[in-house]
Scaffold this motif. Structure first.
Motif, PDB file in Angstrom:
ATOM      1  N   TRP A   9      48.304  38.315  43.669  1.00 44.47           N
ATOM      2  CA  TRP A   9      48.956  37.013  43.738  1.00 44.47           C
ATOM      3  C   TRP A   9      47.986  35.870  43.495  1.00 44.47           C
ATOM      4  N   MET A  10      46.772  35.986  43.993  1.00 44.05           N
ATOM      5  CA  MET A  10      45.775  34.936  43.756  1.00 44.05           C
ATOM      6  C   MET A  10      45.369  34.908  42.282  1.00 44.05           C
ATOM      7  N   THR A  11      45.264  36.083  41.672  1.00 51.34           N
ATOM      8  CA  THR A  11      44.923  36.154  40.249  1.00 51.34           C
ATOM      9  C   THR A  11      46.053  35.595  39.397  1.00 51.34           C
ATOM     10  N   HIS A  12      47.290  35.943  39.740  1.00 50.98           N
ATOM     11  CA  HIS A  12      48.460  35.445  39.013  1.00 50.98           C
ATOM     12  C   HIS A  12      48.469  33.924  39.002  1.00 50.98           C
ATOM     13  N   ARG A  13      48.154  33.330  40.137  1.00 50.19           N
ATOM     14  CA  ARG A  13      48.110  31.865  40.235  1.00 50.19           C
ATOM     15  C   ARG A  13      47.066  31.283  39.291  1.00 50.19           C
ATOM     16  N   ARG A  14      45.889  31.878  39.266  1.00 55.40           N
ATOM     17  CA  ARG A  14      44.803  31.340  38.442  1.00 55.40           C
ATOM     18  C   ARG A  14      45.061  31.563  36.954  1.00 55.40           C
ATOM     19  N   LEU A  15      45.618  32.725  36.607  1.00 53.84           N
ATOM     20  CA  LEU A  15      45.885  32.996  35.197  1.00 53.84           C
ATOM     21  C   LEU A  15      46.988  32.095  34.642  1.00 53.84           C
ATOM     22  N   LYS A  16      47.977  31.772  35.466  1.00 51.94           N
ATOM     23  CA  LYS A  16      49.016  30.848  35.027  1.00 51.94           C
ATOM     24  C   LYS A  16      48.404  29.497  34.672  1.00 51.94           C
ATOM     25  N   ALA A  17      47.489  29.035  35.504  1.00 48.33           N
ATOM     26  CA  ALA A  17      46.821  27.757  35.229  1.00 48.33           C
ATOM     27  C   ALA A  17      45.974  27.838  33.969  1.00 48.33           C
ATOM     28  N   LEU A  18      45.313  28.995  33.768  1.00 46.83           N
ATOM     29  CA  LEU A  18      44.466  29.168  32.585  1.00 46.83           C
ATOM     30  C   LEU A  18      45.291  29.152  31.307  1.00 46.83           C
ATOM     31  N   PHE A  19      46.392  29.898  31.286  1.00 46.08           N
ATOM     32  CA  PHE A  19      47.191  30.024  30.066  1.00 46.08           C
ATOM     33  C   PHE A  19      48.031  28.782  29.772  1.00 46.08           C
ATOM     34  N   ARG A  20      48.146  27.898  30.757  1.00 45.92           N
ATOM     35  CA  ARG A  20      48.795  26.616  30.489  1.00 45.92           C
ATOM     36  C   ARG A  20      47.876  25.671  29.721  1.00 45.92           C
ATOM     37  N   ALA A 102      39.862  38.458  48.445  1.00 42.29           N
ATOM     38  CA  ALA A 102      40.954  38.306  47.474  1.00 42.29           C
ATOM     39  C   ALA A 102      40.789  37.018  46.679  1.00 42.29           C
ATOM     40  N   ILE A 103      40.337  35.949  47.352  1.00 44.32           N
ATOM     41  CA  ILE A 103      40.099  34.675  46.663  1.00 44.32           C
ATOM     42  C   ILE A 103      38.991  34.838  45.632  1.00 44.32           C
ATOM     43  N   VAL A 104      37.904  35.506  46.034  1.00 45.10           N
ATOM     44  CA  VAL A 104      36.783  35.727  45.116  1.00 45.10           C
ATOM     45  C   VAL A 104      37.187  36.640  43.973  1.00 45.10           C
ATOM     46  N   ASN A 105      37.902  37.720  44.293  1.00 41.11           N
ATOM     47  CA  ASN A 105      38.330  38.668  43.249  1.00 41.11           C
ATOM     48  C   ASN A 105      39.180  37.985  42.186  1.00 41.11           C
ATOM     49  N   ALA A 106      40.057  37.073  42.613  1.00 44.51           N
ATOM     50  CA  ALA A 106      40.914  36.362  41.656  1.00 44.51           C
ATOM     51  C   ALA A 106      40.074  35.547  40.685  1.00 44.51           C
ATOM     52  N   GLY A 107      39.044  34.871  41.202  1.00 41.23           N
ATOM     53  CA  GLY A 107      38.169  34.096  40.330  1.00 41.23           C
ATOM     54  C   GLY A 107      37.408  34.977  39.354  1.00 41.23           C
ATOM     55  N   VAL A 108      36.961  36.134  39.838  1.00 47.60           N
ATOM     56  CA  VAL A 108      36.230  37.069  38.975  1.00 47.60           C
ATOM     57  C   VAL A 108      37.136  37.600  37.869  1.00 47.60           C
ATOM     58  N   ILE A 109      38.375  37.958  38.215  1.00 41.37           N
ATOM     59  CA  ILE A 109      39.308  38.506  37.216  1.00 41.37           C
ATOM     60  C   ILE A 109      39.682  37.443  36.189  1.00 41.37           C
ATOM     61  N   GLU A 110      39.938  36.221  36.651  1.00 43.65           N
ATOM     62  CA  GLU A 110      40.259  35.151  35.705  1.00 43.65           C
ATOM     63  C   GLU A 110      39.105  34.945  34.725  1.00 43.65           C
ATOM     64  N   ALA A 111      37.876  34.908  35.258  1.00 45.84           N
ATOM     65  CA  ALA A 111      36.709  34.722  34.394  1.00 45.84           C
ATOM     66  C   ALA A 111      36.550  35.891  33.433  1.00 45.84           C
ATOM     67  N   ALA A 112      36.847  37.104  33.901  1.00 43.13           N
ATOM     68  CA  ALA A 112      36.735  38.279  33.038  1.00 43.13           C
ATOM     69  C   ALA A 112      37.735  38.211  31.881  1.00 43.13           C
ATOM     70  N   VAL A 113      38.970  37.815  32.170  1.00 43.04           N
ATOM     71  CA  VAL A 113      39.978  37.681  31.117  1.00 43.04           C
ATOM     72  C   VAL A 113      39.548  36.643  30.085  1.00 43.04           C
ATOM     73  N   SER A 114      39.068  35.501  30.570  1.00 45.45           N
ATOM     74  CA  SER A 114      38.608  34.451  29.673  1.00 45.45           C
ATOM     75  C   SER A 114      37.433  34.923  28.829  1.00 45.45           C
ATOM     76  N   THR A 115      36.483  35.628  29.466  1.00 43.59           N
ATOM     77  CA  THR A 115      35.308  36.136  28.756  1.00 43.59           C
ATOM     78  C   THR A 115      35.702  37.133  27.673  1.00 43.59           C
ATOM     79  N   ILE A 116      36.639  38.030  27.983  1.00 45.18           N
ATOM     80  CA  ILE A 116      37.074  39.037  27.007  1.00 45.18           C
ATOM     81  C   ILE A 116      37.742  38.373  25.805  1.00 45.18           C
ATOM     82  N   VAL A 117      38.626  37.422  26.060  1.00 41.85           N
ATOM     83  CA  VAL A 117      39.321  36.738  24.963  1.00 41.85           C
ATOM     84  C   VAL A 117      38.326  36.007  24.067  1.00 41.85           C
TER      85      VAL A 117
END
Length: 257
Positions: A9-20, A102-117
């Protein structure tokens, strides 16, 4: 909720903001694209030096630019932490029934998605410019994995610094202080055998260089997977250590408010 569900859920929140804001991903690619094509054209004849070990400077350069972009993008993670502090969002999360990890993991996953793209886009630009990747899809995947691990290292460091000092100037200074020195103390732009001895020793202990070497080896026609696994293991240990540090920084911030 368990940790996995909270992280989702924390990752979903951050990714929504990123893809906007997809323009953010594109704008941050301007600098690595400049490095790729400017350096690729400026130093393309450097491969003629005896001992360089590559027939194409563009092929040689791409892993270095991809890794450099991963470092640069993740070094700003502390800014996001400061923004959440300023908006009061972080304080609300800290009093909610959510684990700090969970808060830290969400930030790491968001950064990983951005880095991969971003990394895939740089690789694609290099391929369109004529670069060859004998290592194929497996080599590109190894480069991406190395960039994600290295990005996690600097993401954790930047987040911990942001929570500790809560000043944007410090994050900017840290990025400027680390990015170029760590890049030039690696084989990102120059072959190891052509470096001065002291830089060779510095590169051997430099995690940025580990990621560059993983990508370059994996993309070659005959990858040394044993060396790649050894360097990847070092990056994994560092990544776990810095994620742990950022989690501890959340606890320290909570005690200070």
């Amino acid at each position: 909720m368990n940790l996995l569900t909270q992280t989702w859920w924390m990752t979903h929140r951050r990714l929504k903001a990123l893809f906007r804001q997809p323009a953010v991903l594109v704008i941050t690619l301007v600098q690595p694209a400049v490095w790729l094509f400017l350096f690729g054209a400026l130093f393309k004849r450097i491969v003629e030096l005896p001992g360089f070990g590559s027939s194409s400077y563009l092929d040689y350069l791409i892993p270095g630019v991809v890794v450099m972009n991963a470092v640069s993008a993740n070094m700003w993670s502390g800014m996001a932490a400061i923004d959440e502090i300023d908006r009061g969002t972080l304080n609300r999360f800290l009093v909610a029934p959510i684990r700090r990890s969970a808060i830290v993991n969400a930030g790491v996953i968001e950064a990983a998605v951005s880095t991969i793209v971003q990394s895939l886009i740089i690789v694609l630009l290099g391929w369109l410019a004529g670069a060859q990747f004998p290592g194929g899809v497996g080599g590109v995947a190894a480069l991406l994995a190395a960039c994600v691990l290295l990005g996690t290292v600097f993401n954790g460091l930047s987040t911990a610094m942001g929570l500790a000092v809560r000043q944007r100037e410090t994050i900017i200074g840290l990025s400027i202080f680390l990015l170029l020195p760590l890049t030039f103390l690696s084989t990102a732009f120059m072959a190891r055998d052509l470096m001065p001895g002291w830089i060779q020793h510095a590169a051997a202990a430099n995690p940025v260089n580990w990621a560059v070497e993983i990508g370059r080896t994996a993309l070659s026609a005959s990858p040394d997977w044993a060396a790649t696994a050894r360097l990847g293991g070092g990056l994994l240990v560092l990544a776990l250590a810095l994620v742990g540090l950022s989690i501890r920084s959340f606890r320290g911030y909570q005690k200070s408010i």
